[in-house]
Write a protein that holds these residues in place. Sequence first.
Motif, mmCIF file in Angstrom:
data_model
loop_
_atom_site.group_PDB
_atom_site.id
_atom_site.type_symbol
_atom_site.label_atom_id
_atom_site.label_comp_id
_atom_site.label_asym_id
_atom_site.label_seq_id
_atom_site.Cartn_x
_atom_site.Cartn_y
_atom_site.Cartn_z
ATOM 1 N N UNK A 13 -3.075 11.299 -11.387
ATOM 2 C CA UNK A 13 -3.223 9.946 -10.834
ATOM 3 C C UNK A 13 -2.905 8.900 -11.898
ATOM 4 N N UNK A 14 -3.403 9.109 -13.113
ATOM 5 C CA UNK A 14 -3.145 8.160 -14.200
ATOM 6 C C UNK A 14 -1.668 8.130 -14.565
ATOM 7 N N UNK A 15 -1.035 9.310 -14.574
ATOM 8 C CA UNK A 15 0.394 9.375 -14.894
ATOM 9 C C UNK A 15 1.227 8.608 -13.871
ATOM 10 N N UNK A 16 0.919 8.783 -12.585
ATOM 11 C CA UNK A 16 1.638 8.060 -11.538
ATOM 12 C C UNK A 16 1.458 6.565 -11.701
ATOM 13 N N UNK A 17 0.233 6.138 -11.986
ATOM 14 C CA UNK A 17 -0.062 4.721 -12.186
ATOM 15 C C UNK A 17 0.765 4.149 -13.339
ATOM 16 N N UNK A 18 0.759 4.820 -14.469
ATOM 17 C CA UNK A 18 1.458 4.316 -15.657
ATOM 18 C C UNK A 18 2.973 4.289 -15.458
ATOM 19 N N UNK A 19 3.517 5.331 -14.842
ATOM 20 C CA UNK A 19 4.968 5.397 -14.627
ATOM 21 C C UNK A 19 5.431 4.304 -13.672
ATOM 22 N N UNK A 20 4.671 4.101 -12.583
ATOM 23 C CA UNK A 20 5.063 3.091 -11.609
ATOM 24 C C UNK A 20 4.899 1.688 -12.185
ATOM 25 N N UNK A 21 3.832 1.484 -12.935
ATOM 26 C CA UNK A 21 3.604 0.179 -13.552
ATOM 27 C C UNK A 21 4.751 -0.171 -14.499
ATOM 28 N N UNK A 22 5.181 0.791 -15.300
ATOM 29 C CA UNK A 22 6.277 0.566 -16.243
ATOM 30 C C UNK A 22 7.573 0.233 -15.514
ATOM 31 N N UNK A 23 7.883 1.013 -14.468
ATOM 32 C CA UNK A 23 9.129 0.815 -13.727
ATOM 33 C C UNK A 23 9.159 -0.540 -13.026
ATOM 34 N N UNK A 24 8.029 -0.942 -12.434
ATOM 35 C CA UNK A 24 7.999 -2.196 -11.689
ATOM 36 C C UNK A 24 7.951 -3.409 -12.615
ATOM 37 N N UNK A 25 7.298 -3.268 -13.767
ATOM 38 C CA UNK A 25 7.268 -4.372 -14.743
ATOM 39 C C UNK A 25 8.675 -4.703 -15.219
ATOM 40 N N UNK A 26 9.520 -3.680 -15.348
ATOM 41 C CA UNK A 26 10.896 -3.900 -15.788
ATOM 42 C C UNK A 26 11.676 -4.715 -14.764
ATOM 43 N N UNK A 37 1.526 -6.300 -10.269
ATOM 44 C CA UNK A 37 0.381 -5.578 -10.816
ATOM 45 C C UNK A 37 0.193 -4.319 -9.982
ATOM 46 N N UNK A 38 -0.394 -3.299 -10.595
ATOM 47 C CA UNK A 38 -0.539 -1.995 -9.939
ATOM 48 C C UNK A 38 -1.944 -1.462 -10.207
ATOM 49 N N UNK A 39 -2.553 -0.869 -9.208
ATOM 50 C CA UNK A 39 -3.861 -0.243 -9.394
ATOM 51 C C UNK A 39 -3.984 0.988 -8.512
ATOM 52 N N UNK A 40 -4.938 1.855 -8.855
ATOM 53 C CA UNK A 40 -5.287 2.975 -7.989
ATOM 54 C C UNK A 40 -6.449 2.553 -7.093
ATOM 55 N N UNK A 62 0.558 -3.688 -6.083
ATOM 56 C CA UNK A 62 0.720 -2.351 -5.504
ATOM 57 C C UNK A 62 -0.622 -1.630 -5.520
ATOM 58 N N UNK A 63 -1.001 -1.124 -4.361
ATOM 59 C CA UNK A 63 -2.248 -0.396 -4.192
ATOM 60 C C UNK A 63 -1.911 1.082 -3.974
ATOM 61 N N UNK A 117 0.844 -1.197 0.000
ATOM 62 C CA UNK A 117 0.000 0.000 0.000
ATOM 63 C C UNK A 117 0.879 1.248 0.000
ATOM 64 N N UNK A 118 0.679 2.097 -1.013
ATOM 65 C CA UNK A 118 1.427 3.355 -1.105
ATOM 66 C C UNK A 118 0.451 4.516 -1.282
ATOM 67 N N UNK A 119 0.734 5.632 -0.659
ATOM 68 C CA UNK A 119 0.010 6.874 -0.919
ATOM 69 C C UNK A 119 0.368 7.317 -2.339
ATOM 70 N N UNK A 120 -0.630 7.480 -3.198
ATOM 71 C CA UNK A 120 -0.373 7.800 -4.599
ATOM 72 C C UNK A 120 0.385 9.115 -4.759
ATOM 73 N N UNK A 121 0.320 9.964 -3.750
ATOM 74 C CA UNK A 121 1.034 11.249 -3.821
ATOM 75 C C UNK A 121 2.500 11.113 -3.432
ATOM 76 N N UNK A 122 2.847 10.001 -2.765
ATOM 77 C CA UNK A 122 4.222 9.811 -2.287
ATOM 78 C C UNK A 122 4.653 8.355 -2.484
ATOM 79 N N UNK A 123 4.728 7.891 -3.738
ATOM 80 C CA UNK A 123 5.072 6.478 -3.975
ATOM 81 C C UNK A 123 6.569 6.207 -3.847
ATOM 82 N N UNK A 124 6.891 4.939 -3.638
ATOM 83 C CA UNK A 124 8.263 4.439 -3.646
ATOM 84 C C UNK A 124 9.192 5.143 -2.659
#
Length: 215
Positions: A160-173, A180-183, A147-148, A120-127
């Motif tokens: 919110x969508x940008x954070x989701x897509x960027x984190x999903x790409x980084x973690x998939x690598x 898997x990642x969701x909001x 990742x929630x 669980x991560x705060x979408x405003x302060x991930x990773x």
Amino acid sequence: MSTSDPVIHYNLARFEISAARLDQCPSDTGAEVAFAGRSNAGKSSAINALTQQKSLARTSKTPGRTQLINFFSLNIEGLKIVDLPGYGYAKVPIAMKQHWQRHLDAYLQHRESLQGVVLVMDIRHPMKEFDEMMVHWCESTGVPLHVLLTKEDKLKRGPAKNTLLQLKKALKERLGDKVSVQTFSALKSTGVDQLRQRLNSWLLPDAETAEEADA
């Protein structure tokens, strides 16, 4: 999904036991999913939204109060949700953080019934540091990670969508198909069905994933 397949009713989740150490945990049988997150990321609120219970997981105005591994039994025998200690909050003493980290590490390294981790991560302060530690652990062990990104309601749709897509790409690598990642928003109950479906796929891998009956 056939009528004979088991269905998890998350709203029937019940507190089972709290453990301060690995040897105090319930028997290492069946299947369980662990929720982890920094102590102010909204982990307890996410568990309460998942189970449709206002106080199953304790929420506190003082982050860092959850110092134990809390087990919740589900309606199917042997299946559990586990609430892991959150830490990383500045006001928690360093010695306490170190104590939690030792026992959290022991649980993650040795718990054979663990099927996946919901981080669980705060979408405003991930990773943050704790999040990176959990991702690295899943990366090294191969345990599936979901990742929630909580508190989605605090951001506009675009960011919110940008954070989701960027984190999903980084973690998939790093983790490939093991992540898997969701909001998610506990306040608005958005993303609950998606979270349930992910848990179903881990806890009932032999059953077809379907819409949760008590959603």
